[in-house]
Structure formats: structure tokens, C-alpha cells
Design an enzyme around this catalytic site. Structure first.
Site, mmCIF file in Angstrom:
data_model
loop_
_atom_site.group_PDB
_atom_site.id
_atom_site.type_symbol
_atom_site.label_atom_id
_atom_site.label_comp_id
_atom_site.label_asym_id
_atom_site.label_seq_id
_atom_site.Cartn_x
_atom_site.Cartn_y
_atom_site.Cartn_z
ATOM 1 N N ASP A 1 0.854 -1.192 0.000
ATOM 2 C CA ASP A 1 0.000 0.000 0.000
ATOM 3 C C ASP A 1 0.889 1.241 0.000
ATOM 4 O O ASP A 1 1.889 1.313 0.718
ATOM 5 C CB ASP A 1 -0.915 -0.013 1.230
ATOM 6 C CG ASP A 1 -2.066 0.967 1.101
ATOM 7 O OD1 ASP A 1 -3.229 0.509 1.034
ATOM 8 O OD2 ASP A 1 -1.813 2.189 1.062
ATOM 9 N N ASN B 1 -12.853 -3.509 2.709
ATOM 10 C CA ASN B 1 -13.822 -2.427 2.842
ATOM 11 C C ASN B 1 -14.793 -2.507 1.662
ATOM 12 O O ASN B 1 -14.362 -2.598 0.508
ATOM 13 C CB ASN B 1 -13.116 -1.069 2.853
ATOM 14 C CG ASN B 1 -12.232 -0.889 4.075
ATOM 15 O OD1 ASN B 1 -12.573 -1.329 5.164
ATOM 16 N ND2 ASN B 1 -11.077 -0.256 3.893
ATOM 17 N N GLN C 1 -14.218 2.245 1.676
ATOM 18 C CA GLN C 1 -13.664 1.883 0.367
ATOM 19 C C GLN C 1 -13.481 3.143 -0.477
ATOM 20 O O GLN C 1 -14.414 3.936 -0.638
ATOM 21 C CB GLN C 1 -14.591 0.898 -0.356
ATOM 22 C CG GLN C 1 -13.993 0.402 -1.670
ATOM 23 C CD GLN C 1 -14.815 -0.693 -2.340
ATOM 24 O OE1 GLN C 1 -15.936 -0.992 -1.918
ATOM 25 N NE2 GLN C 1 -14.263 -1.275 -3.394
ATOM 26 N N VAL D 1 -11.150 2.853 -3.421
ATOM 27 C CA VAL D 1 -10.813 2.354 -4.764
ATOM 28 C C VAL D 1 -11.794 1.226 -5.087
ATOM 29 O O VAL D 1 -11.842 0.215 -4.372
ATOM 30 C CB VAL D 1 -9.360 1.845 -4.828
ATOM 31 C CG1 VAL D 1 -9.060 1.314 -6.229
ATOM 32 C CG2 VAL D 1 -8.373 2.957 -4.455
ATOM 33 N N HIS E 1 -10.309 -5.369 -3.264
ATOM 34 C CA HIS E 1 -8.957 -5.587 -2.746
ATOM 35 C C HIS E 1 -9.020 -6.024 -1.292
ATOM 36 O O HIS E 1 -9.903 -5.611 -0.539
ATOM 37 C CB HIS E 1 -8.083 -4.334 -2.888
ATOM 38 C CG HIS E 1 -8.710 -3.093 -2.340
ATOM 39 N ND1 HIS E 1 -9.690 -2.389 -3.014
ATOM 40 C CD2 HIS E 1 -8.507 -2.419 -1.176
ATOM 41 C CE1 HIS E 1 -10.064 -1.343 -2.299
ATOM 42 N NE2 HIS E 1 -9.361 -1.331 -1.166
ATOM 43 N N HIS F 1 -6.885 -5.903 2.179
ATOM 44 C CA HIS F 1 -5.758 -5.324 2.907
ATOM 45 C C HIS F 1 -5.170 -6.417 3.805
ATOM 46 O O HIS F 1 -5.906 -7.137 4.489
ATOM 47 C CB HIS F 1 -6.221 -4.197 3.834
ATOM 48 C CG HIS F 1 -6.793 -2.997 3.150
ATOM 49 N ND1 HIS F 1 -6.075 -1.824 2.970
ATOM 50 C CD2 HIS F 1 -8.021 -2.759 2.628
ATOM 51 C CE1 HIS F 1 -6.846 -0.928 2.366
ATOM 52 N NE2 HIS F 1 -8.020 -1.472 2.156
#
Ligand code: AMP
Length: 122
Positions: free
Chosen positions: A40, A95, A102, A104, A108, A110
Site C-alpha cells: 500500500d 472495505n 472503500q 478504490v 482488494h 488489505h
């Protein structure tokens, strides 16, 4: 994993789509035909890695039964990367939606660790 989910595309017009297409760089830790894991850019802990599918799914709520194997694969890759980073304890977060944080809209995971993590999150 089904051939359908193997037929990955990176067509989503998000910053992660651009990373998958090689248009912008990332600090990659793992890559295969189904997903990519990279650090990240704004880490919230000593280890903060994102695992993203090559197939463009905006958010977890957009995933269907056809993505079952892919979602399992993403979790296994998250664990693999955590181990690779030397973590025995870590948190995996997805998220979903703006209110959940969220930003993006390309699915995804994390992977966060390397320090004690409080619960519940804010
Ligand atoms: P979320 O808020 O769950 O949508 O997470 C998006 C994450 O993507 C954030 O933690 C950002 O710091 C991260 N991020 C955004 N742009 C990049 C980038 N170019 N490279 C790596 N991570 C990024």
C-alpha cells in the site's frame, strides 16, 4: 478454479486497473494469473499489502458464485504474503462501500500487521 475466472481482465478504470495494466508502478510482492499483491502506498502499519484480483470486480457485494474460487484464492494469497512478510498475526480487511472506507472500487484485500492492532476499528 473455473476457466471463467481464469479469463482475467484488468479493464476496470481505477488506479488498480492502471497498476494491473502496468501503466503506473507498484511495489509488487506476489503475482500470478489471478491476482497481484503489492505494498500500500500509504501504509497504516509496518506491513500493509493489498491483494487484488486481475479480474475487475468493483466490490465484494458485486461478486457472485462464479467468483467463489477466486475469492478463496485471494485469501490464500493474503496468508502467503503475510507469511512471506514474516507475520504470524495480521488482519485481513475488505472495505465494501464508501461508508465502510472503500476508496478504490476494484476489489482488494488489505493485509495489515507488524504492530498491535486495536479492535473494533474506527
Ligand atoms: P480502500 O480505502 O479500502 O479502498 O483502500 C484503498 C487503498 O489503496 C488505500 O489504503 C490506499 O492507500 C491504497 N492506494 C491507493 N493508490 C495506491 C497506489 N497507487 N499504490 C498502492 N496503494 C494505493
Amino acid at each position: 478454479m473455473s476457466s471463467e475466472s481464469s479469463a482475467a481482465s484488468a479493464s476496470g478504470d481505477t488506479i488498480f486497473g492502471r497498476i494491473l495494466r502496468g501503466e503506473i508502478p507498484c511495489d509488487a510482492l506476489y503475482s500470478d494469473e489471478h491476482c497481484l499483491a503489492f505494498r500500500d502506498v500509504a501504509p497504516q502499519a509496518p506491513v500493509h499489502v493489498l491483494v487484488i484480483p486481475r479480474q475487475s470486480i468493483a466490490r465484494l457485494s458485486d461478486a457472485g458464485h462464479e467468483h467463489e474460487a477466486l475469492l478463496g484464492h485471494l485469501l490464500l494469497v493474503a496468508a502467503r504474503v503475510a507469511h512471506q512478510e514474516g507475520l504470524s498475526d495480521w488482519r485481513t480487511v475488505i472495505n465494501t462501500g464508501g461508508e465502510a472506507g472503500q476508496t478504490v472500487f476494484h476489489l482488494h484485500l488489505h493485509v495489515i500487521g507488524g504492530r498491535p492492532l486495536a479492535w473494533p476499528p474506527g
